[in-house]
Design a protein around this motif. Structure first.
Motif, PDB file in Angstrom:
ATOM      1  N   GLU A  97      -5.687  -2.248  -2.102  1.00  0.00           N
ATOM      2  CA  GLU A  97      -5.115  -1.434  -3.177  1.00  0.00           C
ATOM      3  C   GLU A  97      -4.223  -0.398  -2.535  1.00  0.00           C
ATOM      4  O   GLU A  97      -4.568   0.160  -1.499  1.00  0.00           O
ATOM      5  N   ASN A  98      -3.065  -0.156  -3.112  1.00  0.00           N
ATOM      6  CA  ASN A  98      -2.213   0.938  -2.661  1.00  0.00           C
ATOM      7  C   ASN A  98      -1.457   1.462  -3.865  1.00  0.00           C
ATOM      8  O   ASN A  98      -1.382   0.790  -4.895  1.00  0.00           O
ATOM      9  N   SER A 107       3.751  -0.520   0.724  1.00  0.00           N
ATOM     10  CA  SER A 107       3.949  -1.276   1.959  1.00  0.00           C
ATOM     11  C   SER A 107       2.894  -0.925   3.000  1.00  0.00           C
ATOM     12  O   SER A 107       2.509   0.233   3.157  1.00  0.00           O
ATOM     13  N   GLY A 165       2.875  -1.768   6.804  1.00  0.00           N
ATOM     14  CA  GLY A 165       3.688  -2.441   7.809  1.00  0.00           C
ATOM     15  C   GLY A 165       4.675  -3.353   7.102  1.00  0.00           C
ATOM     16  O   GLY A 165       5.316  -2.953   6.132  1.00  0.00           O
ATOM     17  N   PRO A 166       4.749  -4.607   7.533  1.00  0.00           N
ATOM     18  CA  PRO A 166       5.768  -5.493   6.963  1.00  0.00           C
ATOM     19  C   PRO A 166       5.394  -6.094   5.614  1.00  0.00           C
ATOM     20  O   PRO A 166       6.239  -6.759   5.015  1.00  0.00           O
ATOM     21  N   LEU A 205      -2.402  -5.847  10.708  1.00  0.00           N
ATOM     22  CA  LEU A 205      -1.540  -4.837  10.092  1.00  0.00           C
ATOM     23  C   LEU A 205      -1.912  -3.436  10.543  1.00  0.00           C
ATOM     24  O   LEU A 205      -3.059  -3.176  10.918  1.00  0.00           O
ATOM     25  N   PRO A 206      -0.937  -2.511  10.489  1.00  0.00           N
ATOM     26  CA  PRO A 206      -1.295  -1.105  10.690  1.00  0.00           C
ATOM     27  C   PRO A 206      -2.316  -0.688   9.623  1.00  0.00           C
ATOM     28  O   PRO A 206      -2.316  -1.238   8.516  1.00  0.00           O
ATOM     29  N   ILE A 207      -3.161   0.271   9.960  1.00  0.00           N
ATOM     30  CA  ILE A 207      -4.179   0.701   8.983  1.00  0.00           C
ATOM     31  C   ILE A 207      -3.538   1.712   8.033  1.00  0.00           C
ATOM     32  O   ILE A 207      -3.735   2.919   8.160  1.00  0.00           O
ATOM     33  N   GLU A 208      -2.733   1.179   7.112  1.00  0.00           N
ATOM     34  CA  GLU A 208      -2.068   2.063   6.145  1.00  0.00           C
ATOM     35  C   GLU A 208      -2.390   1.601   4.726  1.00  0.00           C
ATOM     36  O   GLU A 208      -1.515   1.314   3.923  1.00  0.00           O
ATOM     37  N   TYR A 209      -3.693   1.463   4.443  1.00  0.00           N
ATOM     38  CA  TYR A 209      -4.132   1.046   3.109  1.00  0.00           C
ATOM     39  C   TYR A 209      -5.363   1.807   2.726  1.00  0.00           C
ATOM     40  O   TYR A 209      -5.895   2.554   3.532  1.00  0.00           O
TER      41      TYR A 209
END
Lengths: 281, 343
Positions: free
Chosen positions: A242-243, A256, A258-259, A277-281
């Motif tokens: 979820e974002n 987003s 990462g890609p 993936l980068p941990i951006e969620y």
């Protein structure tokens, strides 16, 4: 405007039924019917997809579709009251007009990768919504799947979603239900313990199996070790991310990681995809 | 494709002929509107300074703001809360004097906006008349991003100044139709005109830039290795997250969607947004996946140099140098690109 379909224009719909799900009143399930017959007929979603609920003047929110594609004629969305739009939605009443934009995202691969597999559904709290859709879809196509195991936990009995349905599923012999609450509570004679603990006790076999896990990050974090111990690998585990989202079609950039765009490439990813993936969620 | 030689006088007549069916926007002259694009009202060749105006051409493709839908919020209205698309006034634009970097950005953004009907409609609406660069500024680096000071990508007509006159080359069918309006005032191009343009193109190609086709090198690199590079922290320490780079950047296309209502009338608008802002990713729960400045700074550059090329091919930077020129803390995307290429 060009003749191609405007992806930002929601389908007009009505709130058909509103049900309070949890004892704190913070979660409600909204049954929504698209107003136009043509839209209803054109609507096709997969379990695990989401839609943008659109409140004119308030904005839009991405919400997982809680109804299975096999439940025709309406859509279900279970919504936690958290921000501006969800609060406005909670204050609406039956018959009010709403917009629905979707279905969006990829959904669980119920008709491809998951077919013929033993399925383990693990859910915590109010993350059970798209897994409810998945479970109902699988039970409607029962012969397409092997053993189905469900582990679902909430803080208290009153915080469990879909109580009536849980009881019905528990009574069936073709699905192995494990419903748990965090701590002992009066009147509760079911399982007690956190989801990771119960997952460790149930210890579903990883042979020809896939696990669909939705819940708070902390639950997912602690559920993985007991599964890994008995041989589960990351490519057998499906997660739904979820974002924050705005466009829902992979352009605006908000979701987003990462890609990838959670709205367009997800929300369902295998754990091995997520690990890259980068941990951006 | 058609080509004409136009002197300043002929350009004036051409602008006047185009103004019959289109509004013409040009870089604003010095004065209060400097740096923006302004509606041309006297049809003579505008003074266009070397380099790019402060505002990128994306403002024509992503109008600020753009009404996506409108609706009534009056409960007694039977159409209450039923969104509809806004009517178009049907007027089309010519954006005149667009530099090659800006023109190229339109096609790059279109790679991401294939499904976006509004962007597609705005591409239809805005014809681009480019002006190649006879002078390269200190902040320009288009050649290092896959472009060229003589580039024509994204242009319907491309103008090149040679000895006070302009060689106008149609690059698309739409450009051909527009250039037809200059037929009466322009002259046929001669072989020497063509070879003069070709000589400029050759000169642009022979430039001494050290970086060529960075996208190939960047695509070949490991994503997480770039993501975990040591220099992000130093960049983030300097960055003040003002977002100026994202608003000035012709290839930053992220946007926000918001609803506005006044007296029972509402509209859903989109406006530019910036991944430099913490609100960009903030969940309603309070959780923020890019809550730290380093994550946001890194996201912008990684999107341009790695995520975008991995997805679409080219890097999402046209080398216009606006962010270099206007960053308040002197962050230089050219240095970031070099650092990434050296990993």
């Amino acid at each position: 405007m060009s003749s191609t379909k405007n992806p930002y224009r929601p389908y007009p719909a009505r709130l058909d039924n509103i049900k309070v799900e949890t004892e704190d009143g913070n979660l409600k399930t909204f049954r929504i019917v698209l107003e136009d017959k043509a839209d209803r007929e054109a609507w096709k979603h997969t379990a695990g997809q989401f839609a943008m609920l659109s409140l004119a003047g308030k904005g839009e929110i991405p919400i997982g579709i809680a109804s299975s594609p096999t439940e025709e004629g309406h859509l279900l969305f279970t919504v936690n009251r958290a921000g501006v739009v969800t609060t406005a939605l909670h204050n609406m009443k039956e018959g009010d007009r709403i917009g629905v934009r979707g279905p969006l995202g990829n959904g669980f691969p119920v008709d491809t990768e998951l077919k013929g597999k033993n399925i383990v559904i693990i859910a915590g709290g109010f993350a059970f919504t798209t897994l409810r859709a998945t479970l109902i879809y699988m039970l409607e196509h029962r012969q397409d799947y092997g053993k189905i195991t469900v582990i679902y936990g909430a803080r208290t009995p009153g915080m469990l979603l879909y109580r009536d349905e849980l009881e019905k599923w528990q009574a069936r012999d073709d699905v192995d239900m494990h419903v748990t609450i965090d701590r002992e509570a009066p009147g509760w004679d079911g399982l007690v313990g956190f989801v990771p603990t119960i997952a460790g006790q149930v210890a579903p076999s990883p042979d020809n199996a896939a696990a669909l896990i939705c819940g708070p990050p902390i639950m997912i974090k602690f559920t993985m070790p007991p599964l890994e111990e008995i041989g589960w690998t990351d490519d057998q585990v499906y997660l739904s991310l979820e974002n924050r989202m705005k466009c829902g079609i992979g352009i605006c950039g908000h979701c987003s990681v990462g890609p990838v765009y959670v709205c367009h490439d997800g929300p369902v990813f295998t754990r091995s995809q997520v690990q890259k993936l980068p941990i951006e969620y | 494709m058609k080509a004409l030689k136009l002197d300043r006088n002929a350009i004036g007549q051409w602008l006047s002929a185009m103004a019959g069916e289109r509004d013409i926007y040009v870089p604003a002259p010095d004065g209060p509107a400097k740096g923006t694009w302004t509606l041309l009202t006297d049809y003579s060749m505008p003074e266009i300074k070397p380099g790019v105006p402060a505002r990128p051409v994306k403002n024509f493709l992503f109008p600020q703001p753009e009404t996506l839908l409108k609706f009534s919020t009056v409960p007694t209205d039977p159409n209450c809360c039923l969104p509809s698309e806004p009517e178009e006034n049907g007027r089309k634009n010519v954006v005149f004097g667009v530099r090659p970097c800006d023109a190229r950005s339109i096609g790059l953004n279109a790679l991401a906006c294939k499904a976006d009907t509004y962007y597609q409609a705005n591409m239809e609406k805005n014809a681009i008349i480019g002006l190649t660069c006879s002078q390269v500024c200190s902040t320009c680096f288009c050649s290092e991003t896959g472009g060229s000071p003589m580039g024509t990508e994204g242009c319907d007509v491309s103008l090149t100044e040679i000895d006070g006159s302009y060689i106008a080359r149609a690059m698309t069918e739409r450009g051909e139709a527009l250039l037809a309006l200059a037929e009466s005032s322009g002259k046929e191009v001669t072989d020497s005109d063509i070879s003069a343009v070709e000589a400029l193109e050759e000169k642009a190609r022979a430039g001494s830039d050290e970086i060529r086709n960075p996208e190939e090198q960047l695509r070949a690199k490991d994503l997480m290795e770039l993501y975990n590079a040591p220099f992000w922290q130093e960049l983030a320490d300097r960055c003040i997250n003002c977002g100026a780079c994202t608003f000035l950047c012709p290839t930053c296309y992220c946007f926000d969607i918001q609803d506005e209502t006044l007296h029972g009338k509402g509209r859903r608008i989109r406006c530019q947004d910036s991944c430099m802002f913490p609100l960009f990713t903030l969940h309603a729960s309070g959780h923020n996946p890019r809550g730290q400045k380093i994550q946001r700074v890194r996201n912008r550059f990684m999107h341009k140099m790695k995520y975008f090329p991995d997805r679409f091919g080219p890097i999402s930077c046209v080398g216009c140098g606006r962010c270099v020129r206007d960053c308040p803390v002197n962050i230089d995307i050219r240095e970031v690109m070099r650092s990434l290429l050296h990993i």
